[in-house]
Design an enzyme around this catalytic site. Structure first.
Site, PDB file in Angstrom:
ATOM      1  N   THR A   1      -0.209   7.292  -3.520  1.00  0.00           N
ATOM      2  CA  THR A   1       1.186   6.902  -3.289  1.00  0.00           C
ATOM      3  C   THR A   1       1.868   6.441  -4.583  1.00  0.00           C
ATOM      4  O   THR A   1       1.196   5.937  -5.494  1.00  0.00           O
ATOM      5  CB  THR A   1       1.223   5.748  -2.265  1.00  0.00           C
ATOM      6  OG1 THR A   1       2.504   5.144  -2.271  1.00  0.00           O
ATOM      7  CG2 THR A   1       0.218   4.650  -2.585  1.00  0.00           C
ATOM      8  N   ASP A   2       3.191   6.529  -4.615  1.00  0.00           N
ATOM      9  CA  ASP A   2       3.930   5.987  -5.769  1.00  0.00           C
ATOM     10  C   ASP A   2       3.953   4.455  -5.747  1.00  0.00           C
ATOM     11  O   ASP A   2       4.343   3.834  -6.731  1.00  0.00           O
ATOM     12  CB  ASP A   2       5.356   6.541  -5.827  1.00  0.00           C
ATOM     13  CG  ASP A   2       6.220   6.163  -4.630  1.00  0.00           C
ATOM     14  OD1 ASP A   2       5.686   5.615  -3.633  1.00  0.00           O
ATOM     15  OD2 ASP A   2       7.444   6.412  -4.678  1.00  0.00           O
ATOM     16  N   GLU A   3       3.525   3.853  -4.622  1.00  0.00           N
ATOM     17  CA  GLU A   3       3.581   2.384  -4.533  1.00  0.00           C
ATOM     18  C   GLU A   3       2.596   1.725  -5.496  1.00  0.00           C
ATOM     19  O   GLU A   3       2.698   0.525  -5.768  1.00  0.00           O
ATOM     20  CB  GLU A   3       3.341   1.926  -3.090  1.00  0.00           C
ATOM     21  CG  GLU A   3       4.412   2.457  -2.160  1.00  0.00           C
ATOM     22  CD  GLU A   3       4.408   1.820  -0.778  1.00  0.00           C
ATOM     23  OE1 GLU A   3       4.023   0.651  -0.652  1.00  0.00           O
ATOM     24  OE2 GLU A   3       4.801   2.519   0.167  1.00  0.00           O
TER      25      GLU A   3
ATOM     26  N   TYR B   1      -1.761  -3.119   0.561  1.00  0.00           N
ATOM     27  CA  TYR B   1      -1.871  -1.656   0.705  1.00  0.00           C
ATOM     28  C   TYR B   1      -1.857  -0.984  -0.661  1.00  0.00           C
ATOM     29  O   TYR B   1      -2.778  -0.217  -1.005  1.00  0.00           O
ATOM     30  CB  TYR B   1      -0.718  -1.121   1.567  1.00  0.00           C
ATOM     31  CG  TYR B   1      -0.512   0.376   1.426  1.00  0.00           C
ATOM     32  CD1 TYR B   1      -1.501   1.266   1.839  1.00  0.00           C
ATOM     33  CD2 TYR B   1       0.653   0.908   0.868  1.00  0.00           C
ATOM     34  CE1 TYR B   1      -1.330   2.648   1.698  1.00  0.00           C
ATOM     35  CE2 TYR B   1       0.828   2.279   0.729  1.00  0.00           C
ATOM     36  CZ  TYR B   1      -0.166   3.137   1.137  1.00  0.00           C
ATOM     37  OH  TYR B   1       0.005   4.506   0.990  1.00  0.00           O
TER      38      TYR B   1
ATOM     39  N   LYS C   1      -4.800   1.118  -2.710  1.00  0.00           N
ATOM     40  CA  LYS C   1      -4.651   2.513  -3.144  1.00  0.00           C
ATOM     41  C   LYS C   1      -4.815   2.615  -4.661  1.00  0.00           C
ATOM     42  O   LYS C   1      -5.420   3.570  -5.170  1.00  0.00           O
ATOM     43  CB  LYS C   1      -3.284   3.070  -2.720  1.00  0.00           C
ATOM     44  CG  LYS C   1      -3.116   3.303  -1.237  1.00  0.00           C
ATOM     45  CD  LYS C   1      -4.058   4.345  -0.661  1.00  0.00           C
ATOM     46  CE  LYS C   1      -3.748   5.758  -1.102  1.00  0.00           C
ATOM     47  NZ  LYS C   1      -4.594   6.761  -0.370  1.00  0.00           N
TER      48      LYS C   1
HETATM   49  P1  NAD Z   1      -1.585   7.771   8.471  1.00  0.00           P
HETATM   50  O1  NAD Z   1      -1.784   6.301   8.625  1.00  0.00           O
HETATM   51  O2  NAD Z   1      -0.573   8.458   9.321  1.00  0.00           O
HETATM   52  O3  NAD Z   1      -2.976   8.519   8.726  1.00  0.00           O
HETATM   53  C1  NAD Z   1      -4.193   8.069   8.204  1.00  0.00           C
HETATM   54  C2  NAD Z   1      -5.314   8.825   8.904  1.00  0.00           C
HETATM   55  O4  NAD Z   1      -6.560   8.365   8.339  1.00  0.00           O
HETATM   56  C3  NAD Z   1      -5.379   8.562  10.408  1.00  0.00           C
HETATM   57  O5  NAD Z   1      -5.571   9.772  11.099  1.00  0.00           O
HETATM   58  C4  NAD Z   1      -6.596   7.662  10.547  1.00  0.00           C
HETATM   59  O6  NAD Z   1      -7.272   7.825  11.791  1.00  0.00           O
HETATM   60  C5  NAD Z   1      -7.446   8.109   9.380  1.00  0.00           C
HETATM   61  N1  NAD Z   1      -8.393   7.076   8.936  1.00  0.00           N
HETATM   62  C6  NAD Z   1      -8.120   5.767   8.669  1.00  0.00           C
HETATM   63  N2  NAD Z   1      -9.239   5.127   8.292  1.00  0.00           N
HETATM   64  C7  NAD Z   1     -10.230   6.051   8.278  1.00  0.00           C
HETATM   65  C8  NAD Z   1     -11.606   6.000   7.960  1.00  0.00           C
HETATM   66  N3  NAD Z   1     -12.199   4.855   7.574  1.00  0.00           N
HETATM   67  N4  NAD Z   1     -12.340   7.131   8.039  1.00  0.00           N
HETATM   68  C9  NAD Z   1     -11.758   8.300   8.450  1.00  0.00           C
HETATM   69  N5  NAD Z   1     -10.474   8.387   8.782  1.00  0.00           N
HETATM   70  C10 NAD Z   1      -9.702   7.284   8.696  1.00  0.00           C
HETATM   71  O7  NAD Z   1      -1.290   8.001   6.937  1.00  0.00           O
HETATM   72  P2  NAD Z   1      -0.340   9.067   6.244  1.00  0.00           P
HETATM   73  O8  NAD Z   1       1.039   8.546   6.224  1.00  0.00           O
HETATM   74  O9  NAD Z   1      -0.602  10.404   6.818  1.00  0.00           O
HETATM   75  O10 NAD Z   1      -0.893   9.009   4.751  1.00  0.00           O
HETATM   76  C11 NAD Z   1      -1.986   9.842   4.342  1.00  0.00           C
HETATM   77  C12 NAD Z   1      -2.326   9.542   2.902  1.00  0.00           C
HETATM   78  O11 NAD Z   1      -1.189   9.771   2.087  1.00  0.00           O
HETATM   79  C13 NAD Z   1      -2.751   8.090   2.676  1.00  0.00           C
HETATM   80  O12 NAD Z   1      -3.808   8.096   1.750  1.00  0.00           O
HETATM   81  C14 NAD Z   1      -1.513   7.435   2.089  1.00  0.00           C
HETATM   82  O13 NAD Z   1      -1.872   6.386   1.226  1.00  0.00           O
HETATM   83  C15 NAD Z   1      -0.894   8.599   1.337  1.00  0.00           C
HETATM   84  N6  NAD Z   1       0.566   8.534   1.198  1.00  0.00           N
HETATM   85  C16 NAD Z   1       1.376   8.310   2.301  1.00  0.00           C
HETATM   86  C17 NAD Z   1       2.761   8.308   2.132  1.00  0.00           C
HETATM   87  C18 NAD Z   1       3.687   8.128   3.307  1.00  0.00           C
HETATM   88  O14 NAD Z   1       4.903   8.003   3.119  1.00  0.00           O
HETATM   89  N7  NAD Z   1       3.213   8.132   4.550  1.00  0.00           N
HETATM   90  C19 NAD Z   1       3.312   8.502   0.873  1.00  0.00           C
HETATM   91  C20 NAD Z   1       2.457   8.724  -0.206  1.00  0.00           C
HETATM   92  C21 NAD Z   1       1.106   8.753  -0.034  1.00  0.00           C
END
Ligand code: NAD
Length: 360
Positions: free
Chosen positions: A133-135, A159, A163
């Site tokens: 993430t950019d955070e 969070y 990350k």
């Molecule tokens: P999300 O919370 O919607 O999904 C996370 C998934 O990971 C879920 O399906 C959950 O069941 C699974 N999970 C959690 N803990 C786990 C574990 N210990 N073992 C196996 N599976 C596990 O998240 P998202 O929004 O889809 O984000 C996905 C990735 O992208 C993350 O790494 C997040 O940091 C990154 N990200 C998200 C955003 C955003 O805006 N949502 C932006 C940039 C980066």
């Protein structure tokens, strides 16, 4: 190509898997623990495809991860599994440390053991793509500043700190052990199938139910929004063409103040859902400013010129076109939302769930 996707039942992971199955000939194994954020209903369109397989497992469970790697024999791992919601990390940081740091460490070690035993050509071609993430960069104060791939890390929340730690581990596993890694750091995503604790779906569903639309503080925090399907396309581009050891920032060039996002959703709903809930004259009347989140970052904005220049990726959606598609999707898919609200998406009612409160 066989690709192991972790966290594929989440918001971005499910968009990525739909994209991989629909636009490539790859085989995909989705390894997901199915926390509250994991929803297999988001994958119903591809669930019966013979190139798709699901394993319910925790990335921190080394024996299971080893067994999955040995049997599936992936050419690449795309690691998205994480605890991802900032508010939850403030209320309970432990799960963020366990999954985002310890889980990533575990996955790196399992991947290293698997990769080291591959024949030379496959070892060379293997990729571990860490999705971040950019955070991790903290927040920006100058109005024209942008995060680049060399911006120093300064995370603010549990969070983003977890990350950031995982990003450092991934880079160290490349530098120390030679694991062929790729990293990407993306701005805020939005789009279909996003869990309704996040700003955009929360606002849409609350408005349709005639409930208050909570906005933190003065609502002037700025986020750079990217449509999730543009992110999925970028991830595939990074996986296929990215340089080993490199980081790519991914962003939509769509900076918006939170309050403007909420107002834009209200305006779209006036047009797309003109039958207001009882007692509501205008959706925007439901906007309600609430106490700010502790440590709330003021502004994020991504310089995505590297991925554009080196890998030829640019987003297809503007914020206006992507937001319209998103609002329309939530209007067209009330069952998906209902199954989250009543807990049946997990095959059970959520005894200790606070989703009802969140959407209340
Ligand atoms: P999300 O919370 O919607 O999904 C996370 C998934 O990971 C879920 O399906 C959950 O069941 C699974 N999970 C959690 N803990 C786990 C574990 N210990 N073992 C196996 N599976 C596990 O998240 P998202 O929004 O889809 O984000 C996905 C990735 O992208 C993350 O790494 C997040 O940091 C990154 N990200 C998200 C955003 C955003 O805006 N949502 C932006 C940039 C980066």
């Amino acid at each position: 190509m066989r690709i192991l996707v972790t966290g594929g039942a989440g918001f971005i992971g499910s968009a990525l898997i739909r994209h991989l199955i629909e636009t490539t000939a790859y085989e995909v194994l989705n390894l997901d623990k199915l926390t509250y954020a994991g929803n297999l209903e988001s994958l119903s369109s591809i669930a019966t495809n013979t190139r798709y397989e699901f394993v319910q497992a925790d990335i921190a469970d080394r024996a299971t991860v080893d067994a999955v790697l040995a049997r599936f024999a992936p050419h690449a791992i795309m690691h998205l599994a994480a605890e991802s919601h900032v508010d939850r990390s403030i209320d309970g940081p432990a799960a963020f440390i366990e999954t985002n740091i310890v889980g990533t460490y575990n996955l790196l070690e399992a991947a290293r053991g698997y990769w080291a035993k591959l024949p030379a050509a496959e070892r060379e071609a293997f990729r571990f793509h860490h999705i971040s993430t950019d955070e991790v960069y903290g927040d920006l104060h100058g109005v024209d500043d942008l995060f680049t791939e060399t911006t120093p890390y300064a995370p603010s929340s549990p969070y983003s700190a977890s990350k950031a730690a995982s990003d450092h581990l991934v880079r160290a596993w490349h530098r120390t052990y030679g694991l062929p890694v790729l990293l990407s750091n993306c701005s805020n995503n939005y789009g279909p199938f996003q869990f309704p604790e996040k700003l955009i779906p929360l606002t849409i569903l609350n408005a349709l139910a005639g409930k208050p639309l909570p906005v933190y503080g003065n609502g002037l925090q700025v986020r750079d929004w990217l449509f999730v399907e543009d992110h999925a396309r970028a991830l595939l581009r990074v996986l296929c063409d990215g340089q080993v050891g490199e980081t790519y920032n991914i962003g939509g060039h769509n900076e918006q103040k939170n309050i403007d996002v909420v107002r834009s959703i209200c305006a779209l709903l006036e047009e797309l859902a003109p039958n207001h809930p009882t007692g509501v004259n205008h959706y925007a009347d439901l906007i309600s400013f609430v106490q700010d989140r502790p440590g709330h970052d003021q502004r994020y904005a991504i310089d995505a010129s590297k991925i554009q220049r080196e890998l030829g990726w640019t987003p297809a959606e503007t914020f206006q076109s992507g937001l319209r598609k998103t609002v329309q999707w939530y209007l067209d898919n009330p069952e998906w939302c209902q199954h989250i609200q009543d807990g049946s998406y997990q095959g059970q009612r959520l005894g200790n769930s606070d989703f009802k409160d969140l959407i209340a």
